[in-house]
Write an enzyme that holds these catalytic residues in place. Structure first.
Site, PDB file in Angstrom:
ATOM      1  N   SER A   1      68.123  89.768  63.128  1.00 17.64           N
ATOM      2  CA  SER A   1      69.559  89.553  63.358  1.00 17.64           C
ATOM      3  C   SER A   1      70.027  90.326  64.580  1.00 17.64           C
ATOM      4  O   SER A   1      70.860  89.849  65.349  1.00 17.64           O
ATOM      5  CB  SER A   1      70.365  89.968  62.124  1.00 17.64           C
ATOM      6  OG  SER A   1      70.056  89.124  61.039  1.00 17.64           O
TER       7      SER A   1
ATOM      8  N   GLU B   1      69.489  83.285  59.381  1.00 11.18           N
ATOM      9  CA  GLU B   1      68.933  82.968  58.055  1.00 11.18           C
ATOM     10  C   GLU B   1      68.624  81.475  57.933  1.00 11.18           C
ATOM     11  O   GLU B   1      68.932  80.839  56.925  1.00 11.18           O
ATOM     12  CB  GLU B   1      69.908  83.403  56.942  1.00 11.18           C
ATOM     13  CG  GLU B   1      70.322  84.860  57.004  1.00 11.18           C
ATOM     14  CD  GLU B   1      69.256  85.841  56.525  1.00 11.18           C
ATOM     15  OE1 GLU B   1      68.138  85.391  56.163  1.00 11.18           O
ATOM     16  OE2 GLU B   1      69.537  87.047  56.548  1.00 11.18           O
TER      17      GLU B   1
ATOM     18  N   PHE C   1      58.683  86.398  49.621  1.00 11.23           N
ATOM     19  CA  PHE C   1      58.121  87.660  49.105  1.00 11.23           C
ATOM     20  C   PHE C   1      56.693  87.485  48.584  1.00 11.23           C
ATOM     21  O   PHE C   1      55.970  88.451  48.411  1.00 11.23           O
ATOM     22  CB  PHE C   1      59.032  88.238  48.003  1.00 11.23           C
ATOM     23  CG  PHE C   1      58.947  87.515  46.684  1.00 11.23           C
ATOM     24  CD1 PHE C   1      58.037  87.922  45.720  1.00 11.23           C
ATOM     25  CD2 PHE C   1      59.769  86.437  46.394  1.00 11.23           C
ATOM     26  CE1 PHE C   1      57.955  87.267  44.499  1.00 11.23           C
ATOM     27  CE2 PHE C   1      59.701  85.772  45.185  1.00 11.23           C
ATOM     28  CZ  PHE C   1      58.778  86.188  44.233  1.00 11.23           C
TER      29      PHE C   1
END
Ligand SMILES: [Zn+2]
Length: 202
Positions: A27, A94, A125
């Protein structure tokens, strides 16, 4: 970062991707590119999925605290409808959370002569490709993959370790878990742990 030529050499639109693990500064890099374009008096439109309310629904925020104003849109929104005719740059944070349909819109926006900057997590993950990221990476002219530092061994971190109540998450845990006490940290391939069912039973 080696991005010198893309901002001066193009006569067409294009797609550039900033991908990588959590805490790698995606970001922050997105915001840096937005601000540089703004300084050059280019019109920039910034978007993010409305799922991401980490800090503020109206801004893209970096972990270090810098931010730029953004429009939160639904994950299946038709982003093409939001693009103003005089826009030079479209930035989306995102991007991994958006639905498949956004890919053809991104192609159309780049086809309109607009620079499209996308930032997103490349792996979930579990260490598997996140949603639409494989296609996003393929259609892009430029890809920058950022790394963090593994909190366990200080190697370059390419994986996001998910912790639920301070324990490594299980493979079958849903990617988006609402209301749980969970946290994330950057880890390298060797230190990244995923608990699978067989291991729990042993
Ligand atoms: Zn490590």
């Amino acid at each position: 970062m080696a991005i010198n030529f893309r901002e001066i050499g193009h006569k067409t639109g294009w797609v550039e991707v900033i991908c990588g693990v959590m805490f790698s500064g995606k970001s922050e890099e997105l915001i840096r590119r937005i601000k540089r374009a703004t300084i050059a008096k280019q019109k920039v439109q910034v978007f993010k999925p409305d799922i991401d309310n980490r800090y503020d629904p109206l801004f893209v925020n970096s972990h270090s605290g810098i931010k730029v104003q953004a429009l939160s849109i639904k994950q299946d929104a038709k982003i093409l409808d939001y693009i103003d005719p005089d826009t030079n740059v479209v930035a989306i944070d995102e991007i991994q959370f958006f639905s498949q349909d956004i890919i053809q819109d991104i192609e159309k926006i780049a086809g309109m002569g607009i620079r499209v900057i996308l930032a997103g997590l490349d792996l979930d993950f579990k260490g598997q490709p996140f949603g639409i990221m494989p296609q996003i990476l393929c259609i892009a002219e430029y890809v920058d993959k950022l790394h963090a530092i593994c909190v366990k061994c200080t190697s370059p971190a390419t994986r996001t370790q998910r912790l639920i109540n301070d324990q490594p998450a299980r493979y079958e845990d849903p990617i988006i878990l609402v209301g749980a006490s969970e946290s994330y940290e950057p880890r390298c391939r060797d230190c990244h742990i995923i608990l699978v069912k067989e291991m729990q039973l042993a």
